[in-house]
Write an enzyme that holds these catalytic residues in place. Structure first.
Site, PDB file in Angstrom:
ATOM      1  N   SER A 201      23.826 -15.407  -6.095  1.00 18.75           N
ATOM      2  CA  SER A 201      22.557 -14.871  -6.612  1.00 18.75           C
ATOM      3  C   SER A 201      21.815 -15.887  -7.467  1.00 18.75           C
ATOM      4  O   SER A 201      20.702 -15.621  -7.920  1.00 18.75           O
ATOM      5  CB  SER A 201      22.806 -13.590  -7.428  1.00 18.75           C
ATOM      6  OG  SER A 201      23.684 -13.852  -8.500  1.00 18.75           O
TER       7      SER A 201
ATOM      8  N   GLN B  43      23.678  -6.241  -7.552  1.00 23.21           N
ATOM      9  CA  GLN B  43      23.037  -7.560  -7.555  1.00 23.21           C
ATOM     10  C   GLN B  43      21.690  -7.523  -6.813  1.00 23.21           C
ATOM     11  O   GLN B  43      20.809  -8.334  -7.075  1.00 23.21           O
ATOM     12  CB  GLN B  43      23.980  -8.569  -6.894  1.00 23.21           C
ATOM     13  CG  GLN B  43      23.450  -9.976  -6.862  1.00 23.21           C
ATOM     14  CD  GLN B  43      24.544 -10.957  -6.459  1.00 23.21           C
ATOM     15  OE1 GLN B  43      25.504 -11.159  -7.182  1.00 23.21           O
ATOM     16  NE2 GLN B  43      24.407 -11.539  -5.277  1.00 23.21           N
TER      17      GLN B  43
ATOM     18  N   GLU C 200      -8.856  -6.686  -1.734  1.00 22.56           N
ATOM     19  CA  GLU C 200      -8.035  -6.117  -0.659  1.00 22.56           C
ATOM     20  C   GLU C 200      -6.554  -6.387  -0.893  1.00 22.56           C
ATOM     21  O   GLU C 200      -5.703  -5.515  -0.673  1.00 22.56           O
ATOM     22  CB  GLU C 200      -8.467  -6.685   0.694  1.00 22.56           C
ATOM     23  CG  GLU C 200      -9.815  -6.150   1.154  1.00 22.56           C
ATOM     24  CD  GLU C 200     -10.331  -6.905   2.362  1.00 22.56           C
ATOM     25  OE1 GLU C 200     -10.414  -6.288   3.428  1.00 22.56           O
ATOM     26  OE2 GLU C 200     -10.635  -8.099   2.252  1.00 22.56           O
TER      27      GLU C 200
ATOM     28  N   SER D   9     -15.223 -15.798   6.550  1.00 21.18           N
ATOM     29  CA  SER D   9     -14.576 -15.510   7.825  1.00 21.18           C
ATOM     30  C   SER D   9     -14.485 -16.803   8.617  1.00 21.18           C
ATOM     31  O   SER D   9     -15.381 -17.636   8.553  1.00 21.18           O
ATOM     32  CB  SER D   9     -15.387 -14.473   8.599  1.00 21.18           C
ATOM     33  OG  SER D   9     -15.117 -14.560   9.982  1.00 21.18           O
TER      34      SER D   9
ATOM     35  N   LYS E 184     -20.134 -13.864   6.856  1.00 19.98           N
ATOM     36  CA  LYS E 184     -19.237 -12.968   6.127  1.00 19.98           C
ATOM     37  C   LYS E 184     -18.846 -13.468   4.744  1.00 19.98           C
ATOM     38  O   LYS E 184     -18.648 -14.648   4.530  1.00 19.98           O
ATOM     39  CB  LYS E 184     -17.945 -12.743   6.927  1.00 19.98           C
ATOM     40  CG  LYS E 184     -18.111 -11.871   8.161  1.00 19.98           C
ATOM     41  CD  LYS E 184     -18.580 -10.460   7.838  1.00 19.98           C
ATOM     42  CE  LYS E 184     -17.522  -9.623   7.148  1.00 19.98           C
ATOM     43  NZ  LYS E 184     -16.419  -9.266   8.034  1.00 19.98           N
TER      44      LYS E 184
ATOM     45  N   TYR F  48      30.462  -0.483 -11.931  1.00 22.02           N
ATOM     46  CA  TYR F  48      29.760  -1.618 -11.338  1.00 22.02           C
ATOM     47  C   TYR F  48      30.178  -1.815  -9.895  1.00 22.02           C
ATOM     48  O   TYR F  48      31.364  -1.719  -9.555  1.00 22.02           O
ATOM     49  CB  TYR F  48      30.032  -2.916 -12.129  1.00 22.02           C
ATOM     50  CG  TYR F  48      29.325  -4.106 -11.496  1.00 22.02           C
ATOM     51  CD1 TYR F  48      28.005  -4.399 -11.816  1.00 22.02           C
ATOM     52  CD2 TYR F  48      29.954  -4.877 -10.526  1.00 22.02           C
ATOM     53  CE1 TYR F  48      27.336  -5.451 -11.199  1.00 22.02           C
ATOM     54  CE2 TYR F  48      29.299  -5.930  -9.906  1.00 22.02           C
ATOM     55  CZ  TYR F  48      27.987  -6.209 -10.242  1.00 22.02           C
ATOM     56  OH  TYR F  48      27.328  -7.232  -9.617  1.00 22.02           O
TER      57      TYR F  48
ATOM     58  N   HIS G 106     -15.072  13.733  -2.132  1.00 20.32           N
ATOM     59  CA  HIS G 106     -14.970  13.645  -0.666  1.00 20.32           C
ATOM     60  C   HIS G 106     -15.765  12.454  -0.121  1.00 20.32           C
ATOM     61  O   HIS G 106     -16.213  12.476   1.014  1.00 20.32           O
ATOM     62  CB  HIS G 106     -15.460  14.938   0.009  1.00 20.32           C
ATOM     63  CG  HIS G 106     -14.885  16.176  -0.592  1.00 20.32           C
ATOM     64  ND1 HIS G 106     -13.730  16.773  -0.137  1.00 20.32           N
ATOM     65  CD2 HIS G 106     -15.296  16.928  -1.649  1.00 20.32           C
ATOM     66  CE1 HIS G 106     -13.461  17.840  -0.873  1.00 20.32           C
ATOM     67  NE2 HIS G 106     -14.394  17.951  -1.809  1.00 20.32           N
TER      68      HIS G 106
HETATM   69  N1  ARG Z   1      25.546 -11.666 -10.001  1.00 22.60           N
HETATM   70  C1  ARG Z   1      26.064 -10.385 -10.389  1.00 22.60           C
HETATM   71  C2  ARG Z   1      24.939  -9.332 -10.382  1.00 22.60           C
HETATM   72  O1  ARG Z   1      23.827  -9.726 -10.283  1.00 22.60           O
HETATM   73  C3  ARG Z   1      26.606 -10.487 -11.750  1.00 22.60           C
HETATM   74  C4  ARG Z   1      27.739  -9.542 -11.999  1.00 22.60           C
HETATM   75  C5  ARG Z   1      28.866  -9.897 -11.159  1.00 22.60           C
HETATM   76  N2  ARG Z   1      29.986  -9.065 -11.479  1.00 22.60           N
HETATM   77  C6  ARG Z   1      31.010  -8.981 -10.652  1.00 22.60           C
HETATM   78  N3  ARG Z   1      31.950  -8.207 -11.013  1.00 22.60           N
HETATM   79  N4  ARG Z   1      31.056  -9.617  -9.517  1.00 22.60           N
HETATM   80  O2  ARG Z   1      25.161  -8.156 -10.450  1.00 22.60           O
END
Ligand code: ARG
Length: 466
Positions: free
Chosen positions: A27, A331, A299, A286, A292, A326, A159
């Site tokens: 991530s 993530q 938009e 355009s 145009k 969790y 309307h």
């Molecule tokens: N990158 C993880 C998230 O965004 C952080 C937490 C990860 N925790 C774990 N137990 N793998 O949620």
């Protein structure tokens, strides 16, 4: 001190994850933007660990030094993010520990589960404050346009049919009110974002005597009277993303308001309305039709609401089947949340800039507002003042409108005799209701588009937003 690697797989695992797994699960490519808040959280946690005796003075100093240097390198764009270290938390901690062995103590009584909840809350708190500033600026832009065109009347629509005359400023102030409620919702959301989850550990707190209040205070998780705000259930704290959903919901409604405003502006720029002219810099041409000039900014402001609404639905869907506590699914919250914050902030900002570069076509507005049919209701009110029940007055004025149509005259060109032919209650003064200026002077209920009332509202908002 022995070098210890702070990766989550140390000890239990024979080797690293497969390359495609690392790519799939990382991530850091998007959560690196939490770095500042991650470091802030670590500094507060380390300060507390020193207070309870887990860190020596020297170790704390080493950690602070290491984190500050890393922060400077990130700011300078010199920090090397490693996808194999998964996320922002592991990247920073691994680099810290590589430089300062004391870094290996930083994760004491902390899990990435409470760490990520903390970082996102800290980040979102700042985002909300920034967004509120942009919304206030958009409100000011709406008010300025209203003030600059204080005398301009337009037809109000229901309307999408002409209904009754209103000041353009009144129409614009309607959006100021909507945006104000958006601000209130965001502030309300802020109070629930502003709660410290650190100390919840992976899901079950810690056996170490952490001082959660101290961490909360250091990070500004306090209420108006300075009392620290702590999550009260460790399991809830690591699995809760309500605060993100709330923000995305408030943002989705904001984006809907921006979309409706954009739609009005788009209509008004068209030749059929011709009420406003958006400056060239905020329009596009355009590729085919040389004549145009398209309101693309407006938009897109309308179109962006689609993804912001989608982000809200994505978050709700993400959460609905998750068992406590969790799960890695969580993530997936970040990109939706980041995209929402970025999109609504950018949209709010550009719409404000566009309004500051928009001119009102006063003659076109005046021509549209001078349609006497807009004051047919005033003629019914005239009969009501003679004591006639409104239902009957409505029917009689309907007959007057039909007569005008039949004779091909605008309503205000009918003669006294013609009005009398429909109903004897019309006096010689009846046609006076079609005086637009007088008509606007009469609409002075609170919230009505009367001359005095609109001036009062403009002044009230100017004062509130100065
Ligand atoms: N990158 C993880 C998230 O965004 C952080 C937490 C990860 N925790 C774990 N137990 N793998 O949620």
């Amino acid at each position: 001190m022995k070098k210890i690697s702070p990766v989550s797989r140390s000890g239990r695992f024979a080797g690293g994850p497969a390359a495609d797994v690392a790519r799939f699960t990382e991530s850091v490519s998007f959560d690196h933007r939490l770095w500042r808040h991650d470091i802030l959280g670590s500094l507060a946690h380390a300060t507390m660990l020193r207070k309870i005796g887990v860190l020596t003075k020297k170790e704390l100093r080493a950690i602070v030094r290491g984190l500050n240097t890393i922060g400077q390198e990130i700011t300078a764009g010199k920090f090397k993010w490693k996808p194999e270290l998964e996320d922002v938390h592991m990247n920073i901690e691994a680099e810290l520990t590589r430089r300062e062995p004391a870094g290996a103590k930083l994760h004491t009584a902390r899990s990435r589960n409470d760490q990520v909840a903390l970082d996102v809350r800290l980040w979102l708190r700042d985002e909300i404050v920034r967004l509120l500033g942009e919304i206030a600026d958009l409100q000011r832009a709406l008010i300025s346009l209203g003030e600059k065109n204080a005398d301009v009347l337009i037809p109000g629509y229901t309307h999408l049919q002409r209904a009754q005359p209103v000041y353009l400023a009144h129409h614009l102030l309607a959006y100021v009110e909507m945006l104000e409620r958006d601000c209130e919702r965001l502030w309300d959301c802020h109070s629930r974002v502003n709660v410290c989850p650190l100390g919840s550990g992976a899901l079950a707190g810690s056996t170490l005597p952490l001082e959660r209040e101290l961490v909360a205070k250091l990070l500004g998780f306090v209420d108006a009277s300075g009392r620290p705000q702590l999550t009260q259930n460790s399991m809830d704290a690591v699995s809760d993303r309500d605060f993100a959903v709330e923000f995305c919901a408030a943002a989705a409604l904001l984006s809907v308001h921006l979309s409706r405003l954009a739609e009005d502006l788009i209509l008004w720029t068209g030749a059929e309305f011709n009420f406003i002219k958006i400056a060239d810099a905020y329009t596009t041409g355009s590729s085919l039709m040389p004549q145009k000039k398209n309101p693309d900014v407006a938009e897109l402001a309308r179109g962006k609401s689609g993804r912001v609404i989608g982000n809200l639905v994505a978050l709700l869907t993400l959460l609905k089947g998750l068992p406590m506590t969790y799960n890695r699914d969580l993530q997936e919250d970040k990109e939706r949340l980041f995209d929402t914050a970025d999109t609504v902030r950018a949209t709010t900002r550009i719409v404000a800039a566009m309004l500051r570069n928009t001119k009102v076509n006063a003659p076109a507005c005046a021509a549209a507002a001078s349609d006497p049919a807009l004051l047919a209701t005033d003629l019914a009110d005239y009969l009501v003042k003679q004591g006639m029940p409104f239902r009957q007055a409505h029917q009689i004025v309907g007959a007057v409108v039909a007569l005008a149509e039949k004779t091909g005259k605008p309503l205000n060109r009918l003669t006294f005799a013609e009005l009398q032919s429909v109903n004897k209650s019309f006096g010689r003064d009846a046609l006076g209701v079609f005086d637009l200026k007088r008509a606007m002077a009469k609409r002075n209920l609170t919230g009505a588009p009367g001359t005095k009332e609109v001036a009062k509202q403009l002044a009230r908002w100017r004062e509130l937003l100065s």
